[in-house]
Design an enzyme around this catalytic site. Structure first.
Site, PDB file in Angstrom:
ATOM      1  NE  ARG A  47     -84.376-124.965  46.730  1.00  0.00           N
ATOM      2  CZ  ARG A  47     -85.568-125.133  46.188  1.00  0.00           C
ATOM      3  NH1 ARG A  47     -86.642-124.742  46.824  1.00  0.00           N
ATOM      4  NH2 ARG A  47     -85.689-125.703  45.013  1.00  0.00           N
ATOM      5  CB  VAL A  86     -55.437-118.895  37.079  1.00  0.00           C
ATOM      6  CG1 VAL A  86     -55.052-117.833  36.049  1.00  0.00           C
ATOM      7  CG2 VAL A  86     -55.633-118.265  38.443  1.00  0.00           C
ATOM      8  CE  LYS A 119     -60.230-116.963  35.575  1.00  0.00           C
ATOM      9  NZ  LYS A 119     -61.018-116.964  34.344  1.00  0.00           N
TER      10      LYS A 119
HETATM   11  N1  HSE Z   1     -66.161-117.207  33.808  1.00  0.00           N
HETATM   12  C1  HSE Z   1     -64.825-117.679  33.704  1.00  0.00           C
HETATM   13  C2  HSE Z   1     -64.310-117.428  32.305  1.00  0.00           C
HETATM   14  C3  HSE Z   1     -64.803-119.135  34.041  1.00  0.00           C
HETATM   15  O1  HSE Z   1     -65.117-117.061  31.448  1.00  0.00           O
HETATM   16  O2  HSE Z   1     -63.126-117.544  32.066  1.00  0.00           O
HETATM   17  C4  HSE Z   1     -63.442-119.699  34.217  1.00  0.00           C
HETATM   18  O3  HSE Z   1     -62.690-119.090  35.200  1.00  0.00           O
END
Ligand code: HSE
Length: 340
Positions: A45, A155, A227
């Site tokens: 916002r 990653v 990733k």
């Molecule tokens: N949601 C992602 C995980 C966060 O659970 O690994 C980190 O990339």
């Protein structure tokens, strides 16, 4: 050297980054001569802007305001400004992109990153989607302007996986696989250890701030697939997110977990790619309890990198907010300073 930083996205990770800069800014300055000045934080916002840089106390305070409300924080809040106006006000050197990942359009992150580069700002990302969808465009734009794009947080954000992969310059990487999503690994760990269902376990993972804003991105394997794309691109492989075979964790039931345990095995959501065949996958796999990945539990991630020289295994934190914030700060220092 002063580095002016604009933080775009102010959820768990953006706030953790603001707090970290408040608490560790002086350590970084002492060690590397880089003074990280946050000149603005932006949410859906509006923004809080301070062109001369927020003090540590101000950063701690702004990181406590309710979600999507930084523009109401006194005295620095401004509502509804475009990114262009924000840039005109604070002239950042580094743009930190921590908006939520969107694997359909890449937005808003993709446009934000391209805009930042067009304005001569280096970019540091935790948002994976722009890189997973438009890696070449982003890198091409940065290269053409002599700017840096860093993404160590994307990653295994709490561990130096990106640095490790980049360091294998003369190795032939044959296969990369592992556990790249902390949320699904945490859910599976709770399912195995406490024998609770996936939905209940997900709520706990969400409370820890590690799940994506839309947790189906974790459960359905989008996050891990993104990733894989980023890792593959680092190795010069043209892997696209649409080319990755994804199987959701949602099909794994408590009954499957109990059956696996009876066979002295565990279920893990494993992601990987074969660099030679180009095959890539994210899927639940039943692993014998003596395998390395079977012992990687909770919020930990693990990567196995098989090369023609030898194989490497990295086990460490994935992307919790605090760990991700450290990677963002490390990337800023690596762009602008550092001893080596
Ligand atoms: N949601 C992602 C995980 C966060 O659970 O690994 C980190 O990339």
């Amino acid at each position: 050297m002063d580095v002016r930083v604009l933080v775009v996205g102010f959820g768990h990770v953006g706030r953790a980054f603001a707090r970290l800069t408040a608490l560790k800014g002086s350590l970084v300055e002492r060690r590397f001569g880089v003074r990280v000045k946050i000149v603005g934080v932006v949410d859906s916002r509006g923004a809080a802007l301070k062109p001369e840089g927020f003090s540590g106390a101000e950063l701690l305070k702004v990181s406590e305001v309710p979600r999507s409300s930084v523009c109401f924080s006194e005295p620095y809040g401004v509502c509804g400004l475009s990114l262009k106006s924000l840039y005109d006000s604070v002239q950042p050197d580094v743009h930190v992109e921590v908006t939520p990942s969107n694997y359909v359009s890449g937005e808003p992150g993709l446009s934000n990153v391209m805009f930042a580069l067009s304005r001569g700002a280096n970019v540091v990302l935790a948002n994976k989607a722009p890189l997973a969808l438009k890696f070449d465009d982003i890198m091409g734009s940065a290269r053409a302007r002599g700017l840096k794009v860093k993404f160590r947080a994307t990653v295994m954000g709490g561990s130096p996986l990106i640095d490790t992969v980049l360091s294998l310059r003369s190795h032939e990487v044959k296969k990369v696989y592992g556990i790249f999503n902390a949320t699904t690994n945490y859910i599976l760990t709770l399912m195995h250890e406490s024998l609770i269902g996936l939905d209940e376990a997900l709520k706990t993972a969400q409370a820890m701030g590690v799940a994506e804003a839309d947790p189906s991105l974790d459960i359905d394997g989008w996050d891990a697939a993104a990733k894989l794309v980023i890792l593959a691109r680092l190795l010069g492989l043209k892997l696209n997110i649409s080319g990755i075979a994804r199987e959701s964790l949602s099909k794994v039931t408590l009954r499957d977990v109990v059956e696996a345990l009876k066979r002295n095995s565990v279920i893990k959501h494993v992601a990987g790619f074969d660099a030679l065949s180009g095959e890539a996958w994210v899927k639940p796999e039943t692993l014998s309890s003596d395998s390395v990945l079977s012992k990687v539990n909770g919020l930990l991630n693990a990567a196995v990198i098989e090369t023609d020289v030898c194989d490497y295994i990295l086990i460490g934190k994935g992307g919790g907010p605090v760990e991700t914030a450290h990677s963002l700060l490390d990337d800023i220092v690596s762009i602008t300073g550092g001893l080596i």
